[in-house]
Design a protein around this motif. Sequence first.
Motif, short mmCIF file in Angstrom:
data_model
loop_
_atom_site.label_atom_id
_atom_site.label_comp_id
_atom_site.label_asym_id
_atom_site.label_seq_id
_atom_site.Cartn_x
_atom_site.Cartn_y
_atom_site.Cartn_z
N PRO A 114 66.40 -58.97 26.51
CA PRO A 114 66.41 -60.27 25.84
C PRO A 114 65.19 -60.47 24.95
O PRO A 114 64.10 -59.95 25.24
CB PRO A 114 66.43 -61.27 27.01
CG PRO A 114 66.94 -60.49 28.18
CD PRO A 114 66.46 -59.08 27.97
N GLU A 115 65.36 -61.24 23.92
CA GLU A 115 64.26 -61.51 22.99
C GLU A 115 63.13 -62.29 23.65
O GLU A 115 61.96 -62.08 23.35
CB GLU A 115 64.79 -62.28 21.79
CG GLU A 115 63.75 -62.50 20.67
CD GLU A 115 63.31 -61.19 20.04
OE1 GLU A 115 62.18 -61.13 19.52
OE2 GLU A 115 64.10 -60.20 20.09
N ALA B 91 60.31 -53.76 22.33
CA ALA B 91 61.44 -54.18 21.48
C ALA B 91 62.47 -53.08 21.31
O ALA B 91 63.64 -53.36 20.97
CB ALA B 91 60.92 -54.62 20.11
N VAL C 10 60.81 -59.97 25.38
CA VAL C 10 59.94 -59.28 24.41
C VAL C 10 58.78 -60.18 24.02
O VAL C 10 57.62 -59.76 23.97
CB VAL C 10 60.76 -58.85 23.18
CG1 VAL C 10 59.84 -58.25 22.12
CG2 VAL C 10 61.85 -57.86 23.58
N THR C 11 59.07 -61.44 23.75
CA THR C 11 58.02 -62.38 23.32
C THR C 11 56.99 -62.61 24.43
O THR C 11 55.78 -62.57 24.20
CB THR C 11 58.65 -63.72 22.92
OG1 THR C 11 59.61 -63.49 21.87
CG2 THR C 11 57.59 -64.68 22.43
#
Length: 430
Positions: A99-100, A93, A103-104
């Motif tokens: 991009p998010e 993170a 990360v997920t």
Amino acid sequence: MPITQEASRYPQMADSVANSLAVPLLADIPPWAEVLLGLGVLLAISVLANFLIKTIIWRFVARILPGESRTPVRIIARLVNIIPAVILSRGIAAVPHIPEVVVTVSRNVVGAFIVLTIALAISGALNYANELYQKRPEAANLPIKGYLQVLKILVFAAAAILMIAALMEQSPLLLLSGLGAMAAVLMLVFKDTILSLVASVQLTSNDMLRVGDWIEMPQLNADGDVIDIALHTVKVQNWDKTITSIPTHRLIDQSYKNWRGMSESGGRRIMRSLLIDQNSIRFLGNEEQADLRRLALIDDYLDRKQNELDQWNRRLITVGHDSINARRVTNIGTFRAYVIAYLHAHPSISRNMTLLVRQLEPTPKGLPLQIYCFTNTTVWKEYEGIQSDIFDHLLAILPQFDLRIFQEPSGLDLRGLSGAAEERVAATAQ
């Protein structure tokens, strides 16, 4: 302007100059390069941490752990792989411009990897437990490999559920609730495993099979020593050094012969017959009996038998019966007494187990005289040597009793008969 005011302006000027220089420098780096740079730094930190911790383990922990096995070190080293995974999960993170969704996904994959690593470490620990248990004296009688394999199946099944839950970001309980509908499918898939588990428990609890047992299972071409008992299969090394894998549940469903009792008794049975030509069986005369007294083993038998027969025959004469009813010594009975005495005197024949020399029902191939006894050793090579020596002697001494072994005529015998017939015809013609 006062000196104090002039001096206070220098830090402000320095900050403004630094900002003016930094903005163009940062503006020259594209976002994707910052992402790659951040990922490279994060990966380097993870690899370095993994390397340092494993080095410490190999140098220090390996010296502390007892024994020559490196399995505990490998298990700990596998668990150390969780540390770089956690660093990646927490540090992803902090990478700029990432991009998010990346990360997920990264955190989900790392979570699944951690679960898999723990499951593999538990599997290695179970293997190490079996390795230690096999060094104990009772391991051959009560193997635990099958039970540990069941535990491995449960561990990996739980790991699979947790990994799927981590990847899908769902609760494991939600996945477990759906397993009820898959019970029939699971029963079908794990049918052999369930049967093998039940069979393994029965074999172990009833002490029906051990590693090192010699078993015979002709229907599966198995005849040799058991070298491994697992959950699904039992491995048998045959005498020709081939290996037969028997499904564990087949040892419950079908019969097999276990020679462990013979090995533990200390003696192995000899049960073989001499086929006596019935045309050679007859009574012995007084001169022949006297001649057989050269065989020291039957001196007592001949004396005892002669006294018994004399008493019997005197009673017959007293009541006026014909002498044809008198009992006499036979060559087959004398030979049978000689075999019994010979076996009793043999140093390799057990005197604490059954010893018989008996006649079986006559057959078209002769009168079977069966030798039934036990050697005082169970070693295969020694057993075969003892058995062969005994029958070598009995076959060689049989003509001393004027007895013959039955043997079907060969081509040489038939050719001899044909030649004799031709000679008789020629002599008649002359």
